[in-house]
Design a protein around this motif. Structure first.
Motif, mmCIF file in Angstrom:
data_model
loop_
_atom_site.group_PDB
_atom_site.id
_atom_site.type_symbol
_atom_site.label_atom_id
_atom_site.label_comp_id
_atom_site.label_asym_id
_atom_site.label_seq_id
_atom_site.Cartn_x
_atom_site.Cartn_y
_atom_site.Cartn_z
ATOM 1 N N LEU A 41 53.965 37.534 34.133
ATOM 2 C CA LEU A 41 53.724 37.652 32.701
ATOM 3 C C LEU A 41 53.673 39.131 32.354
ATOM 4 C CD1 LEU A 41 52.965 36.217 30.022
ATOM 5 C CD2 LEU A 41 50.568 36.443 30.726
ATOM 6 N N ASN A 42 54.489 39.548 31.419
ATOM 7 C CA ASN A 42 54.536 40.964 31.052
ATOM 8 C C ASN A 42 53.346 41.345 30.173
ATOM 9 O OD1 ASN A 42 56.960 41.493 32.445
ATOM 10 N ND2 ASN A 42 58.130 40.610 30.779
ATOM 11 N N SER A 43 52.172 41.275 30.766
ATOM 12 C CA SER A 43 50.940 41.592 30.057
ATOM 13 C C SER A 43 49.934 42.155 31.046
ATOM 14 C CB SER A 43 50.363 40.346 29.387
ATOM 15 O OG SER A 43 49.088 40.594 28.866
ATOM 16 N N GLY A 57 53.854 33.980 21.361
ATOM 17 C CA GLY A 57 52.420 34.143 21.531
ATOM 18 C C GLY A 57 51.583 33.138 20.767
ATOM 19 N N ALA A 100 46.692 42.087 30.225
ATOM 20 C CA ALA A 100 45.426 41.495 29.789
ATOM 21 C C ALA A 100 44.862 40.567 30.862
ATOM 22 C CB ALA A 100 45.636 40.726 28.490
ATOM 23 N N TYR A 102 43.629 34.984 32.704
ATOM 24 C CA TYR A 102 44.659 34.026 33.092
ATOM 25 C C TYR A 102 44.339 33.445 34.463
ATOM 26 C CZ TYR A 102 47.298 36.281 29.360
ATOM 27 O OH TYR A 102 47.693 36.788 28.153
ATOM 28 N N LYS A 157 50.627 43.723 36.106
ATOM 29 C CA LYS A 157 51.126 42.584 35.344
ATOM 30 C C LYS A 157 50.701 41.308 36.062
ATOM 31 C CE LYS A 157 55.082 45.050 33.424
ATOM 32 N NZ LYS A 157 56.558 45.133 33.318
ATOM 33 N N LYS A 180 46.077 30.012 30.387
ATOM 34 C CA LYS A 180 44.947 30.727 29.826
ATOM 35 C C LYS A 180 43.657 30.178 30.429
ATOM 36 C CE LYS A 180 46.526 32.030 25.162
ATOM 37 N NZ LYS A 180 46.264 31.822 23.708
#
Length: 226
Positions: free
Chosen positions: A121-123, A188, A125, A128, A68, A94
């Protein structure tokens, strides 16, 4: 002489038999030498130093994106300072448009020599960056980044229909503070928040996110890991 006879060697391994064998030959023999591993693989910005009132403050920002996404902002003092001498905020943006994605609350140090603030951030991806902010001994806010940013003249900001300037967190760093800063709502959706609301040290737990016109609310932005 073999350590295990054929019957035992061919028997299924149960928890009890595993513990029994491990106690004799040792865990390191079964698995090799065990050594602790780092919990994070953080990429750090270059450290920035500044001396004020006889104290040297060193600060930098880091990001860990192997799991994460976690941004860290840390600041240290060359000697013990009073509580409230240092403040910090961790911010994730971003990479594509520098819109703010997640931010910690502004936190102050206790009496001592360091302050570390993180936000996650709970992602999983990619894409960032970490753009932390620090404040020390009345210095005013300073920013620190993972990647070096070109320092050019302050950019000209676009203006919405109400005459309010629109910009990003990068614009703030370059000296052009917009009325509305690009931000990502909890849902989002990309939008804008009033910079004075985001930047307030006593900001509420969540602030409104607006469309480009600065009046149509499209969501909220929540500080910290709440």
């Amino acid at each position: 002489m073999s350590f295990l006879n054929t019957e035992v060697a061919n028997a299924p391994i149960t928890r009890r038999s595993f513990i029994a064998v491990a106690s004799i030959v040792g865990i390191s023999t079964l698995f090799g030498s065990l050594s602790p591993t780092e919990a994070f693989a953080t990429t750090w910005s270059a450290a920035t130093k500044a001396t004020l009132n006889g104290v040297t403050f060193t600060y930098q920002s880091g990001i860990d994106a192997l799991g994460k996404v976690t941004a860290t902002t840390k600041i240290t003092a060359s000697k013990t300072v009073a509580a409230g001498t240092m403040k910090a905020q961790a911010v994730i943006v971003k990479s594509l448009n520098n819109n703010i994605v997640k931010s910690s609350e502004v936190k102050s140090n206790k009496r001592g020599t360091s302050l570390i603030v993180t936000v996650t951030l709970n992602s999983l991806a990619a894409g960032y960056r970490s753009k932390g902010r620090v404040w020390y001994s009345g210095s005013g806010w300073k920013t620190c980044n993972v990647a070096a940013m070109p320092r050019s003249l302050a950019p000209e900001l676009s203006v919405n229909e109400h005459g309010q300037t629109l910009g990003t967190y990068e614009d703030v760093e370059r000296g052009a503070v917009p009325d509305l800063v690009g931000i990502v709502a909890d849902s989002g959706i990309d939008g804008y928040a009033y910079w004075e609301q985001f930047d307030a040290e006593d900001a509420s737990d969540a602030i409104p996110v607006y469309a480009e016109d600065g009046t149509t609310q499209i969501g909220i932005f929540t500080f910290g890991d709440k």
